[in-house]
Design a protein around this motif. Structure first.
Motif, PDB file in Angstrom:
ATOM      1  N   LEU A  60       0.445  65.590  63.984  1.00  0.00           N
ATOM      2  CA  LEU A  60      -0.117  64.741  65.035  1.00  0.00           C
ATOM      3  C   LEU A  60       0.925  64.398  66.097  1.00  0.00           C
ATOM      4  O   LEU A  60       0.616  64.356  67.292  1.00  0.00           O
ATOM      5  N   GLY A  61       2.169  64.132  65.683  1.00  0.00           N
ATOM      6  CA  GLY A  61       3.199  63.794  66.660  1.00  0.00           C
ATOM      7  C   GLY A  61       3.510  64.928  67.602  1.00  0.00           C
ATOM      8  O   GLY A  61       3.612  64.730  68.832  1.00  0.00           O
ATOM      9  N   VAL A  62       3.649  66.133  67.073  1.00  0.00           N
ATOM     10  CA  VAL A  62       3.960  67.294  67.918  1.00  0.00           C
ATOM     11  C   VAL A  62       2.779  67.644  68.813  1.00  0.00           C
ATOM     12  O   VAL A  62       2.949  67.957  69.998  1.00  0.00           O
ATOM     13  N   MET A  63       1.578  67.576  68.278  1.00  0.00           N
ATOM     14  CA  MET A  63       0.398  67.894  69.088  1.00  0.00           C
ATOM     15  C   MET A  63       0.210  66.882  70.210  1.00  0.00           C
ATOM     16  O   MET A  63      -0.135  67.252  71.345  1.00  0.00           O
ATOM     17  N   ALA A  64       0.424  65.605  69.926  1.00  0.00           N
ATOM     18  CA  ALA A  64       0.262  64.579  70.967  1.00  0.00           C
ATOM     19  C   ALA A  64       1.262  64.777  72.096  1.00  0.00           C
ATOM     20  O   ALA A  64       0.921  64.625  73.279  1.00  0.00           O
ATOM     21  N   GLY A  65       2.498  65.108  71.775  1.00  0.00           N
ATOM     22  CA  GLY A  65       3.494  65.283  72.824  1.00  0.00           C
ATOM     23  C   GLY A  65       3.363  66.577  73.585  1.00  0.00           C
ATOM     24  O   GLY A  65       3.718  66.636  74.772  1.00  0.00           O
ATOM     25  N   PHE A  66       2.869  67.635  72.941  1.00  0.00           N
ATOM     26  CA  PHE A  66       2.822  68.938  73.592  1.00  0.00           C
ATOM     27  C   PHE A  66       1.542  69.138  74.403  1.00  0.00           C
ATOM     28  O   PHE A  66       1.583  69.619  75.545  1.00  0.00           O
ATOM     29  N   PHE A  67       0.393  68.783  73.836  1.00  0.00           N
ATOM     30  CA  PHE A  67      -0.869  69.031  74.521  1.00  0.00           C
ATOM     31  C   PHE A  67      -1.202  67.934  75.525  1.00  0.00           C
ATOM     32  O   PHE A  67      -1.913  68.187  76.493  1.00  0.00           O
ATOM     33  N   ARG A  68      -0.767  66.720  75.267  1.00  0.00           N
ATOM     34  CA  ARG A  68      -1.044  65.562  76.133  1.00  0.00           C
ATOM     35  C   ARG A  68      -2.548  65.455  76.400  1.00  0.00           C
ATOM     36  O   ARG A  68      -3.359  65.859  75.590  1.00  0.00           O
ATOM     37  N   GLY A  69      -2.934  64.837  77.496  1.00  0.00           N
ATOM     38  CA  GLY A  69      -4.348  64.714  77.833  1.00  0.00           C
ATOM     39  C   GLY A  69      -5.133  63.942  76.802  1.00  0.00           C
ATOM     40  O   GLY A  69      -4.666  62.943  76.237  1.00  0.00           O
ATOM     41  N   TRP A  70      -6.360  64.409  76.534  1.00  0.00           N
ATOM     42  CA  TRP A  70      -7.234  63.687  75.610  1.00  0.00           C
ATOM     43  C   TRP A  70      -6.731  63.764  74.177  1.00  0.00           C
ATOM     44  O   TRP A  70      -6.976  62.855  73.369  1.00  0.00           O
ATOM     45  N   VAL A  71      -6.008  64.841  73.838  1.00  0.00           N
ATOM     46  CA  VAL A  71      -5.436  64.929  72.490  1.00  0.00           C
ATOM     47  C   VAL A  71      -4.431  63.802  72.272  1.00  0.00           C
ATOM     48  O   VAL A  71      -4.428  63.125  71.236  1.00  0.00           O
ATOM     49  N   ASP A  72      -3.583  63.586  73.263  1.00  0.00           N
ATOM     50  CA  ASP A  72      -2.596  62.504  73.173  1.00  0.00           C
ATOM     51  C   ASP A  72      -3.283  61.147  73.094  1.00  0.00           C
ATOM     52  O   ASP A  72      -2.866  60.268  72.325  1.00  0.00           O
ATOM     53  N   ASP A  73      -4.340  60.965  73.883  1.00  0.00           N
ATOM     54  CA  ASP A  73      -5.047  59.681  73.877  1.00  0.00           C
ATOM     55  C   ASP A  73      -5.678  59.394  72.509  1.00  0.00           C
ATOM     56  O   ASP A  73      -5.598  58.263  71.995  1.00  0.00           O
ATOM     57  N   VAL A  74      -6.294  60.409  71.913  1.00  0.00           N
ATOM     58  CA  VAL A  74      -6.952  60.222  70.614  1.00  0.00           C
ATOM     59  C   VAL A  74      -5.923  59.895  69.525  1.00  0.00           C
ATOM     60  O   VAL A  74      -6.110  58.973  68.712  1.00  0.00           O
ATOM     61  N   ILE A  75      -4.804  60.623  69.514  1.00  0.00           N
ATOM     62  CA  ILE A  75      -3.793  60.400  68.483  1.00  0.00           C
ATOM     63  C   ILE A  75      -3.125  59.044  68.677  1.00  0.00           C
ATOM     64  O   ILE A  75      -2.855  58.320  67.690  1.00  0.00           O
ATOM     65  N   GLN A  76      -2.855  58.666  69.923  1.00  0.00           N
ATOM     66  CA  GLN A  76      -2.284  57.336  70.165  1.00  0.00           C
ATOM     67  C   GLN A  76      -3.235  56.238  69.711  1.00  0.00           C
ATOM     68  O   GLN A  76      -2.801  55.241  69.108  1.00  0.00           O
ATOM     69  N   TYR A  77      -4.511  56.394  69.997  1.00  0.00           N
ATOM     70  CA  TYR A  77      -5.490  55.395  69.549  1.00  0.00           C
ATOM     71  C   TYR A  77      -5.533  55.336  68.030  1.00  0.00           C
ATOM     72  O   TYR A  77      -5.636  54.244  67.442  1.00  0.00           O
ATOM     73  N   LEU A  78      -5.404  56.495  67.377  1.00  0.00           N
ATOM     74  CA  LEU A  78      -5.469  56.541  65.918  1.00  0.00           C
ATOM     75  C   LEU A  78      -4.307  55.792  65.291  1.00  0.00           C
ATOM     76  O   LEU A  78      -4.503  54.914  64.431  1.00  0.00           O
ATOM     77  N   TYR A  79      -3.063  56.108  65.709  1.00  0.00           N
ATOM     78  CA  TYR A  79      -1.941  55.431  65.034  1.00  0.00           C
ATOM     79  C   TYR A  79      -1.750  54.005  65.521  1.00  0.00           C
ATOM     80  O   TYR A  79      -1.192  53.172  64.805  1.00  0.00           O
ATOM     81  N   THR A  80      -2.232  53.674  66.723  1.00  0.00           N
ATOM     82  CA  THR A  80      -2.182  52.281  67.150  1.00  0.00           C
ATOM     83  C   THR A  80      -3.151  51.428  66.337  1.00  0.00           C
ATOM     84  O   THR A  80      -2.819  50.312  65.909  1.00  0.00           O
ATOM     85  N   THR A  81      -4.349  51.959  66.090  1.00  0.00           N
ATOM     86  CA  THR A  81      -5.328  51.243  65.275  1.00  0.00           C
ATOM     87  C   THR A  81      -4.853  51.086  63.841  1.00  0.00           C
ATOM     88  O   THR A  81      -4.977  50.010  63.240  1.00  0.00           O
ATOM     89  N   LEU A  82      -4.276  52.157  63.285  1.00  0.00           N
ATOM     90  CA  LEU A  82      -3.790  52.088  61.911  1.00  0.00           C
ATOM     91  C   LEU A  82      -2.616  51.119  61.780  1.00  0.00           C
ATOM     92  O   LEU A  82      -2.501  50.404  60.777  1.00  0.00           O
ATOM     93  N   SER A  83      -1.770  51.070  62.794  1.00  0.00           N
ATOM     94  CA  SER A  83      -0.626  50.151  62.740  1.00  0.00           C
ATOM     95  C   SER A  83      -1.041  48.700  62.848  1.00  0.00           C
ATOM     96  O   SER A  83      -0.322  47.805  62.375  1.00  0.00           O
ATOM     97  N   SER A  84      -2.199  48.440  63.463  1.00  0.00           N
ATOM     98  CA  SER A  84      -2.657  47.059  63.622  1.00  0.00           C
ATOM     99  C   SER A  84      -3.265  46.484  62.347  1.00  0.00           C
ATOM    100  O   SER A  84      -3.441  45.276  62.237  1.00  0.00           O
ATOM    101  N   ILE A  85      -3.586  47.347  61.372  1.00  0.00           N
ATOM    102  CA  ILE A  85      -4.152  46.875  60.107  1.00  0.00           C
ATOM    103  C   ILE A  85      -3.008  46.487  59.177  1.00  0.00           C
ATOM    104  O   ILE A  85      -2.084  47.267  58.973  1.00  0.00           O
ATOM    105  N   PRO A  86      -3.032  45.283  58.620  1.00  0.00           N
ATOM    106  CA  PRO A  86      -1.960  44.902  57.672  1.00  0.00           C
ATOM    107  C   PRO A  86      -1.904  45.854  56.486  1.00  0.00           C
ATOM    108  O   PRO A  86      -2.906  46.075  55.796  1.00  0.00           O
ATOM    109  N   GLY A  87      -0.734  46.421  56.252  1.00  0.00           N
ATOM    110  CA  GLY A  87      -0.599  47.410  55.193  1.00  0.00           C
ATOM    111  C   GLY A  87      -0.869  46.859  53.810  1.00  0.00           C
ATOM    112  O   GLY A  87      -1.448  47.550  52.964  1.00  0.00           O
TER     113      GLY A  87
END
Length: 280
Positions: free
Chosen positions: A75-102
């Motif tokens: 996910l990290g490599v794909m987000a940085g290389f493809f950018r665009g909507w792929v980057d937006d989706v992956i950023q939303y995914l790990y931002t949402t997961l990080s906001s949940i208390p582990g």
């Protein structure tokens, strides 16, 4: 070498190994007739429990890393290389997961596993099977919740690499995107992966101890430092105070975490180009 003026501190290494061998030999010789670290409230040897708990720490650190790496790298490599909507989706995914208390996510998963085991007793006939399933579930949950930091770092490094001249030249020559990722991008981000993995290992060992202490970690029948600390908590209120279980778990956990951190420093120095340029 005799004066100790070498790049590798051989004298310190030899002294450390000698001290370790002496301590191990002394404990082995004493353990045949004595309980070196004493016994717990039910008469079990504390040294044996402490050594068996190393397995739990290593299993959690290793399996959790194996679960985390595919998510973080892909996910990290794909987000940085493809950018665009792929980057937006992956950023939303790990931002949402990080906001949940582990801790809450891990507690919910462990409670779900316990309910599943209680509803299907025929699948888990022994206590060992139930404990192994709970340990495996804990590794999976820790891996799912701990890949976000490495993913962010790989995304930022990939954003920098995709603007390099050799990447632009490969793209202009018509090389496929996934070929560029495999041949040019991925090898140049592996140093970050190695450093973060080694650094996270010690954090995972400490996380197991904390989670087991609050009751959402490994099974109570499993040997772990968290269970030892949780059992020693009540013993500290006795008179006289039974402190050796807590001290034994702390000392061995401290030794493993310290070794992992020292190894992480060595890996970081080995892969740091600035230190190589300075000749350090």
């Amino acid at each position: 070498i005799r004066r100790g003026e070498t790049e590798v501190p051989w004298r310190s290494i030899h002294l450390s190994l000698l001290l370790m061998f002496v301590l191990v030999a002394v404990m082995l010789s004493l353990s045949t007739e004595y309980h070196v670290f004493g016994t717990d409230k039910v008469g079990q040897d504390v040294l044996y429990q402490s050594i068996k708990s190393i397995r739990t720490g290593l299993v959690i650190g290793t399996l959790t890393t194996l679960v985390m790496l595919p998510f973080a790298i892909a996910l990290g490599v794909m987000a940085g290389f493809f950018r665009g909507w792929v980057d937006d989706v992956i950023q939303y995914l790990y931002t949402t997961l990080s906001s949940i208390p582990g801790v809450l996510l891990i507690a919910a998963a462990i409670l779900s596993i316990q309910v599943y085991i209680a509803n299907h007793p025929a699948l888990f006939e022994t206590a060992t099977d139930r404990a192994d399933l709970r340990l495996l579930a804990l590794c999976v949950i820790l891996g799912i919740t701990s890949w976000t930091t490495l993913c962010r770092l790989l995304r930022g490094e990939t954003l920098k690499l995709r603007e390099m001249e050799y990447i632009q030249a490969a793209t202009a020559l018509g090389v496929g995107r996934f070929t560029i990722l495999g041949r040019h991008v991925l090898p140049n981000v592996m140093h970050i992966v190695l450093i973060i993995v080694v650094l996270d290992f010690s954090g995972l060992v400490l996380a197991e101890a904390v989670l087991s202490y609050i009751g959402v970690g490994v099974d109570p029948s499993t040997f772990s430092w968290g269970n030892m600390i949780n059992g020693a908590r009540l013993e500290l209120a006795r008179e006289p105070v039974v402190w050796w279980s807590l001290v034994a778990a702390f000392c061995l956990m401290f030794g493993l975490v310290l070794a992992a951190n020292l190894f992480a420093d060595a890996v970081r120095d080995a892969f740091d180009p600035r230190l190589r340029e300075q000749g350090v």
